[in-house]
Design a protein around this motif. Structure first.
Motif, short mmCIF file in Angstrom:
data_model
loop_
_atom_site.label_atom_id
_atom_site.label_comp_id
_atom_site.label_asym_id
_atom_site.label_seq_id
_atom_site.Cartn_x
_atom_site.Cartn_y
_atom_site.Cartn_z
N ARG A 74 0.85 -1.20 0.00
CA ARG A 74 0.00 0.00 0.00
C ARG A 74 0.88 1.24 0.00
NH1 ARG A 74 -2.72 -1.37 5.48
NH2 ARG A 74 -0.49 -1.79 5.77
N VAL A 75 0.73 2.06 -1.04
CA VAL A 75 1.60 3.22 -1.22
C VAL A 75 0.84 4.52 -1.01
CG1 VAL A 75 3.07 4.47 -2.85
CG2 VAL A 75 3.06 1.96 -2.86
N LEU A 76 1.44 5.41 -0.23
CA LEU A 76 0.94 6.78 -0.07
C LEU A 76 1.90 7.70 -0.80
CD1 LEU A 76 -0.59 9.21 1.13
CD2 LEU A 76 0.76 8.91 3.23
N ALA A 77 1.40 8.45 -1.77
CA ALA A 77 2.22 9.43 -2.49
C ALA A 77 1.87 10.82 -1.97
CB ALA A 77 1.97 9.34 -3.98
N LEU A 78 2.80 11.42 -1.24
CA LEU A 78 2.62 12.79 -0.75
C LEU A 78 3.25 13.73 -1.77
CD1 LEU A 78 3.45 12.29 3.05
CD2 LEU A 78 1.20 12.60 1.99
N VAL A 79 2.40 14.25 -2.66
CA VAL A 79 2.91 15.02 -3.80
C VAL A 79 2.07 16.27 -4.03
CG1 VAL A 79 3.85 12.99 -4.94
CG2 VAL A 79 1.48 13.64 -5.38
N THR A 80 2.63 17.19 -4.80
CA THR A 80 1.93 18.40 -5.20
C THR A 80 0.91 18.03 -6.29
OG1 THR A 80 3.79 18.85 -6.69
CG2 THR A 80 3.77 19.98 -4.57
N PRO A 81 -0.10 18.88 -6.51
CA PRO A 81 -1.17 18.56 -7.47
C PRO A 81 -0.70 18.17 -8.86
CG PRO A 81 -1.80 20.44 -6.13
CD PRO A 81 -0.37 20.15 -5.78
N ASP A 82 0.41 18.74 -9.31
CA ASP A 82 0.88 18.43 -10.67
C ASP A 82 1.43 17.00 -10.80
OD1 ASP A 82 2.95 19.66 -8.94
OD2 ASP A 82 4.30 19.21 -10.59
N LYS A 83 1.67 16.33 -9.68
CA LYS A 83 2.20 14.96 -9.70
C LYS A 83 1.15 13.92 -9.31
CE LYS A 83 6.64 15.21 -10.83
NZ LYS A 83 7.25 14.36 -11.87
N GLU A 84 -0.04 14.37 -8.99
CA GLU A 84 -1.07 13.44 -8.50
C GLU A 84 -1.48 12.40 -9.54
OE1 GLU A 84 -4.37 15.49 -6.82
OE2 GLU A 84 -3.25 16.20 -5.07
N GLU A 85 -1.71 12.83 -10.77
CA GLU A 85 -2.14 11.89 -11.81
C GLU A 85 -1.07 10.85 -12.10
OE1 GLU A 85 -5.07 11.30 -13.19
OE2 GLU A 85 -5.80 12.79 -11.76
N GLU A 86 0.19 11.27 -12.08
CA GLU A 86 1.31 10.35 -12.30
C GLU A 86 1.34 9.27 -11.23
OE1 GLU A 86 6.23 10.46 -12.31
OE2 GLU A 86 5.10 12.32 -12.62
N ALA A 87 1.12 9.68 -9.98
CA ALA A 87 1.12 8.73 -8.86
C ALA A 87 -0.06 7.77 -8.97
CB ALA A 87 1.07 9.48 -7.54
N LYS A 88 -1.23 8.29 -9.29
CA LYS A 88 -2.43 7.45 -9.41
C LYS A 88 -2.29 6.45 -10.55
CE LYS A 88 -5.61 10.94 -7.56
NZ LYS A 88 -6.71 11.89 -7.88
N ALA A 89 -1.74 6.91 -11.69
CA ALA A 89 -1.57 6.04 -12.85
C ALA A 89 -0.61 4.89 -12.56
CB ALA A 89 -1.07 6.85 -14.04
N ALA A 90 0.36 5.13 -11.67
CA ALA A 90 1.34 4.09 -11.33
C ALA A 90 0.78 3.10 -10.31
CB ALA A 90 2.61 4.73 -10.79
N GLY A 91 -0.36 3.44 -9.70
CA GLY A 91 -0.99 2.50 -8.78
C GLY A 91 -0.94 2.85 -7.32
N ALA A 92 -0.57 4.09 -6.97
CA ALA A 92 -0.55 4.49 -5.56
C ALA A 92 -1.98 4.46 -5.01
CB ALA A 92 0.06 5.88 -5.41
N GLU A 93 -2.16 3.83 -3.85
CA GLU A 93 -3.50 3.72 -3.25
C GLU A 93 -3.99 5.05 -2.70
OE1 GLU A 93 -2.17 -0.45 -3.50
OE2 GLU A 93 -1.19 1.44 -2.98
N TYR A 94 -3.07 5.84 -2.17
CA TYR A 94 -3.43 7.11 -1.54
C TYR A 94 -2.57 8.22 -2.14
CZ TYR A 94 -5.09 3.65 1.83
OH TYR A 94 -5.70 2.56 2.41
N VAL A 95 -3.20 9.28 -2.59
CA VAL A 95 -2.47 10.38 -3.24
C VAL A 95 -3.00 11.71 -2.71
CG1 VAL A 95 -1.87 11.50 -5.42
CG2 VAL A 95 -2.16 9.01 -5.34
N GLY A 96 -2.10 12.57 -2.30
CA GLY A 96 -2.49 13.88 -1.79
C GLY A 96 -1.34 14.51 -1.06
N LEU A 97 -1.64 15.51 -0.23
CA LEU A 97 -0.57 16.16 0.50
C LEU A 97 -1.04 16.62 1.88
CD1 LEU A 97 2.35 16.99 0.55
CD2 LEU A 97 1.76 19.10 -0.66
N ASP A 98 -1.54 17.84 1.95
CA ASP A 98 -1.86 18.41 3.26
C ASP A 98 -2.91 17.60 4.03
OD1 ASP A 98 -0.06 20.46 2.85
OD2 ASP A 98 -1.54 21.80 1.96
N ASP A 99 -3.89 17.06 3.31
CA ASP A 99 -4.93 16.28 4.00
C ASP A 99 -4.35 15.02 4.63
OD1 ASP A 99 -4.39 15.39 1.45
OD2 ASP A 99 -6.44 14.70 1.04
N TYR A 100 -3.42 14.36 3.91
CA TYR A 100 -2.82 13.14 4.46
C TYR A 100 -1.79 13.46 5.55
CZ TYR A 100 -5.12 10.06 1.15
OH TYR A 100 -6.07 9.35 0.46
#
Length: 231
Positions: A74-100
Protein backbone atom coordinates in the motif's frame (compact mmCIF):
# COMPACT_ATOMS: atom_id res chain seq x y z
CA UNK A 1 4.74 -22.15 25.78
CA UNK A 2 3.27 -22.74 22.32
CA UNK A 3 2.35 -26.33 21.53
CA UNK A 4 4.30 -27.90 18.69
CA UNK A 5 2.04 -29.73 16.24
CA UNK A 6 2.50 -33.41 15.44
CA UNK A 7 3.19 -32.61 11.77
CA UNK A 8 5.85 -30.09 12.70
CA UNK A 9 7.52 -32.54 15.08
CA UNK A 10 7.60 -35.15 12.32
CA UNK A 11 8.98 -32.66 9.79
CA UNK A 12 11.69 -31.33 12.10
CA UNK A 13 12.70 -34.90 12.97
CA UNK A 14 13.64 -35.41 9.31
CA UNK A 15 16.17 -32.57 9.42
CA UNK A 16 19.11 -31.82 11.69
CA UNK A 17 18.52 -28.14 12.45
CA UNK A 18 22.00 -27.92 13.96
CA UNK A 19 23.44 -28.57 10.51
CA UNK A 20 24.59 -25.81 8.16
CA UNK A 21 22.84 -26.10 4.79
CA UNK A 22 23.42 -24.73 1.33
CA UNK A 23 21.01 -21.96 0.38
CA UNK A 24 19.09 -24.30 -1.92
CA UNK A 25 18.76 -27.01 0.74
CA UNK A 26 17.82 -24.47 3.41
CA UNK A 27 14.89 -23.27 1.32
CA UNK A 28 13.62 -26.85 1.05
CA UNK A 29 14.04 -27.46 4.78
CA UNK A 30 12.08 -24.32 5.68
CA UNK A 31 9.30 -25.37 3.32
CA UNK A 32 9.31 -28.86 4.88
CA UNK A 33 9.05 -27.65 8.50
CA UNK A 34 6.43 -24.94 7.99
CA UNK A 35 2.81 -25.80 8.64
CA UNK A 36 0.63 -22.70 8.75
CA UNK A 37 -2.89 -22.06 7.56
CA UNK A 38 -1.82 -18.66 6.25
CA UNK A 39 0.77 -17.68 3.64
CA UNK A 40 3.75 -17.31 5.97
CA UNK A 41 6.61 -14.93 5.28
CA UNK A 42 10.07 -16.32 4.44
CA UNK A 43 12.73 -14.27 6.22
CA UNK A 44 16.50 -14.15 6.34
CA UNK A 45 18.80 -12.82 9.06
CA UNK A 46 22.33 -11.94 8.02
CA UNK A 47 24.83 -11.17 10.80
CA UNK A 48 27.62 -8.92 9.55
CA UNK A 49 31.13 -8.25 10.82
CA UNK A 50 30.58 -4.49 11.00
CA UNK A 51 30.22 -1.88 13.74
CA UNK A 52 26.97 -0.03 12.91
CA UNK A 53 27.89 2.73 15.36
CA UNK A 54 30.51 3.89 12.88
CA UNK A 55 29.17 5.76 9.84
CA UNK A 56 31.75 4.19 7.52
CA UNK A 57 30.52 0.70 8.45
CA UNK A 58 26.79 1.26 8.03
CA UNK A 59 25.22 -1.17 5.56
CA UNK A 60 22.00 -0.06 3.90
CA UNK A 61 20.66 -0.83 0.47
CA UNK A 62 17.75 -1.41 -1.84
CA UNK A 63 16.98 -4.41 -4.01
CA UNK A 64 14.21 -5.43 -6.37
CA UNK A 65 13.18 -9.01 -5.73
CA UNK A 66 12.98 -10.96 -9.02
CA UNK A 67 9.65 -12.51 -8.03
CA UNK A 68 8.26 -9.67 -5.94
CA UNK A 69 7.37 -9.74 -2.26
CA UNK A 70 4.15 -11.71 -2.55
CA UNK A 71 2.18 -9.06 -0.71
CA UNK A 72 0.12 -6.06 -1.73
CA UNK A 73 2.16 -2.95 -0.98
CA UNK A 74 0.00 0.00 0.00
CA UNK A 75 1.60 3.22 -1.22
CA UNK A 76 0.94 6.78 -0.07
CA UNK A 77 2.22 9.43 -2.49
CA UNK A 78 2.62 12.79 -0.75
CA UNK A 79 2.91 15.02 -3.80
CA UNK A 80 1.93 18.40 -5.20
CA UNK A 81 -1.17 18.56 -7.47
CA UNK A 82 0.88 18.43 -10.67
CA UNK A 83 2.20 14.96 -9.70
CA UNK A 84 -1.07 13.44 -8.50
CA UNK A 85 -2.14 11.89 -11.81
CA UNK A 86 1.31 10.35 -12.30
CA UNK A 87 1.12 8.73 -8.86
CA UNK A 88 -2.43 7.45 -9.41
CA UNK A 89 -1.57 6.04 -12.85
CA UNK A 90 1.34 4.09 -11.33
CA UNK A 91 -0.99 2.50 -8.78
CA UNK A 92 -0.55 4.49 -5.56
CA UNK A 93 -3.50 3.72 -3.25
CA UNK A 94 -3.43 7.11 -1.54
CA UNK A 95 -2.47 10.38 -3.24
CA UNK A 96 -2.49 13.88 -1.79
CA UNK A 97 -0.57 16.16 0.50
CA UNK A 98 -1.86 18.41 3.26
CA UNK A 99 -4.93 16.28 4.00
CA UNK A 100 -2.82 13.14 4.46
CA UNK A 101 -0.19 14.99 6.48
CA UNK A 102 -2.96 16.00 8.86
CA UNK A 103 -4.26 12.42 9.01
CA UNK A 104 -0.78 11.18 9.92
CA UNK A 105 -0.51 13.82 12.66
CA UNK A 106 -3.77 12.40 14.02
CA UNK A 107 -2.28 8.89 14.10
CA UNK A 108 -3.09 7.35 10.71
CA UNK A 109 -0.25 5.20 9.31
CA UNK A 110 -2.14 2.43 7.50
CA UNK A 111 0.34 2.21 4.58
CA UNK A 112 3.49 0.25 3.78
CA UNK A 113 5.53 2.84 1.86
CA UNK A 114 5.43 6.62 1.57
CA UNK A 115 6.84 8.25 -1.57
CA UNK A 116 7.31 11.98 -1.89
CA UNK A 117 9.20 14.82 -3.61
CA UNK A 118 12.24 16.81 -2.42
CA UNK A 119 10.19 20.03 -2.27
CA UNK A 120 7.67 18.39 0.08
CA UNK A 121 10.20 17.02 2.59
CA UNK A 122 10.19 20.15 4.80
CA UNK A 123 6.50 19.48 5.52
CA UNK A 124 7.13 15.80 6.19
CA UNK A 125 10.07 16.44 8.49
CA UNK A 126 7.68 17.29 11.31
CA UNK A 127 6.25 13.76 11.04
CA UNK A 128 9.56 12.10 11.89
CA UNK A 129 8.52 11.00 15.39
CA UNK A 130 5.48 9.22 13.93
CA UNK A 131 6.93 7.80 10.71
CA UNK A 132 10.48 7.04 11.85
CA UNK A 133 9.70 4.28 14.40
CA UNK A 134 7.40 2.62 11.85
CA UNK A 135 10.01 2.63 9.10
CA UNK A 136 7.84 4.87 6.92
CA UNK A 137 9.98 8.01 6.71
CA UNK A 138 10.83 8.75 3.04
CA UNK A 139 14.54 8.80 2.27
CA UNK A 140 16.45 9.72 -0.92
CA UNK A 141 18.77 6.74 -0.30
CA UNK A 142 15.88 4.31 -0.69
CA UNK A 143 14.40 6.08 -3.72
CA UNK A 144 11.31 7.25 -1.87
CA UNK A 145 12.18 10.94 -2.21
CA UNK A 146 12.27 11.66 -5.92
CA UNK A 147 10.80 13.67 -8.76
CA UNK A 148 10.17 10.42 -10.67
CA UNK A 149 7.06 9.57 -8.68
CA UNK A 150 5.55 7.13 -11.17
CA UNK A 151 8.78 5.18 -11.51
CA UNK A 152 9.20 4.99 -7.73
CA UNK A 153 5.65 3.70 -7.23
CA UNK A 154 6.10 1.10 -9.99
CA UNK A 155 9.36 -0.16 -8.46
CA UNK A 156 7.85 -0.56 -5.00
CA UNK A 157 4.85 -2.39 -6.44
CA UNK A 158 7.19 -4.68 -8.43
CA UNK A 159 9.04 -5.88 -5.33
CA UNK A 160 11.59 -3.23 -4.42
CA UNK A 161 12.58 -3.38 -0.76
CA UNK A 162 15.13 -1.60 1.39
CA UNK A 163 17.14 -3.02 4.27
CA UNK A 164 19.43 -1.66 6.95
CA UNK A 165 21.79 -3.24 9.46
CA UNK A 166 20.51 -2.87 13.02
CA UNK A 167 22.51 -1.89 16.12
CA UNK A 168 23.47 -5.53 16.64
CA UNK A 169 25.02 -5.84 13.17
CA UNK A 170 22.13 -7.89 11.76
CA UNK A 171 20.06 -7.36 8.61
CA UNK A 172 16.60 -8.87 8.88
CA UNK A 173 14.28 -8.85 5.89
CA UNK A 174 11.49 -10.82 4.26
CA UNK A 175 12.34 -12.33 0.89
CA UNK A 176 9.25 -14.31 -0.15
CA UNK A 177 6.07 -16.10 0.94
CA UNK A 178 5.51 -19.79 1.55
CA UNK A 179 3.25 -19.98 -1.52
CA UNK A 180 6.26 -19.20 -3.74
CA UNK A 181 8.00 -22.06 -5.52
CA UNK A 182 11.36 -23.21 -4.18
CA UNK A 183 13.04 -21.65 -7.23
CA UNK A 184 11.38 -18.27 -6.67
CA UNK A 185 12.35 -18.21 -2.98
CA UNK A 186 15.90 -19.17 -3.92
CA UNK A 187 16.14 -16.42 -6.56
CA UNK A 188 14.83 -13.75 -4.19
CA UNK A 189 17.05 -14.80 -1.28
CA UNK A 190 20.14 -14.99 -3.48
CA UNK A 191 19.44 -11.50 -4.87
CA UNK A 192 19.23 -10.01 -1.36
CA UNK A 193 22.32 -11.78 -0.02
CA UNK A 194 24.44 -10.96 -3.05
CA UNK A 195 23.39 -7.31 -2.79
CA UNK A 196 24.48 -7.28 0.85
CA UNK A 197 27.83 -8.80 -0.14
CA UNK A 198 28.36 -6.09 -2.78
CA UNK A 199 27.72 -3.42 -0.14
CA UNK A 200 30.61 -4.49 2.09
CA UNK A 201 32.15 -1.30 3.57
CA UNK A 202 35.83 -0.82 2.85
CA UNK A 203 36.30 -0.09 6.56
CA UNK A 204 34.96 -3.52 7.56
CA UNK A 205 37.75 -5.87 8.59
CA UNK A 206 37.77 -9.63 9.09
CA UNK A 207 34.83 -11.87 8.24
CA UNK A 208 32.03 -9.84 6.65
CA UNK A 209 29.22 -12.40 6.47
CA UNK A 210 29.31 -14.07 9.89
CA UNK A 211 26.12 -16.08 9.62
CA UNK A 212 22.93 -16.41 7.59
CA UNK A 213 19.68 -17.91 8.86
CA UNK A 214 16.39 -18.52 7.06
CA UNK A 215 13.03 -19.11 8.68
CA UNK A 216 9.33 -18.72 8.08
CA UNK A 217 6.91 -16.87 10.33
CA UNK A 218 6.28 -19.99 12.43
CA UNK A 219 9.32 -22.21 11.81
CA UNK A 220 12.65 -22.80 13.46
CA UNK A 221 15.64 -21.04 11.90
CA UNK A 222 17.86 -22.91 9.45
CA UNK A 223 21.53 -21.91 9.15
CA UNK A 224 22.95 -21.31 5.67
CA UNK A 225 26.55 -21.72 4.57
CA UNK A 226 27.61 -18.27 3.24
CA UNK A 227 29.92 -20.03 0.76
CA UNK A 228 26.87 -21.48 -0.98
CA UNK A 229 25.82 -17.98 -2.05
CA UNK A 230 28.34 -16.99 -4.68
CA UNK A 231 28.57 -13.81 -6.71
Amino acid sequence: MAKVSKKRKEAEAKHDLRQIYSLSDAVQVVKDITFTKFDASIDIDVRLGVDPRKANQMVRGIVTLPHGTGKVVRVLALVTPDKEEEAKAAGAEYVGLDDYIQKIKEGWTDVDVIITMPSVMPKIGALGKILGPRGLMPNPKTGTVTMEIGKAVNEVKAGKIDFKVDKYGIIHTSVARMSFSKEAILDNAREVIQTIIKLKPTAAKGTYIKSIYMSSTMSAAVQIDPKSVTL
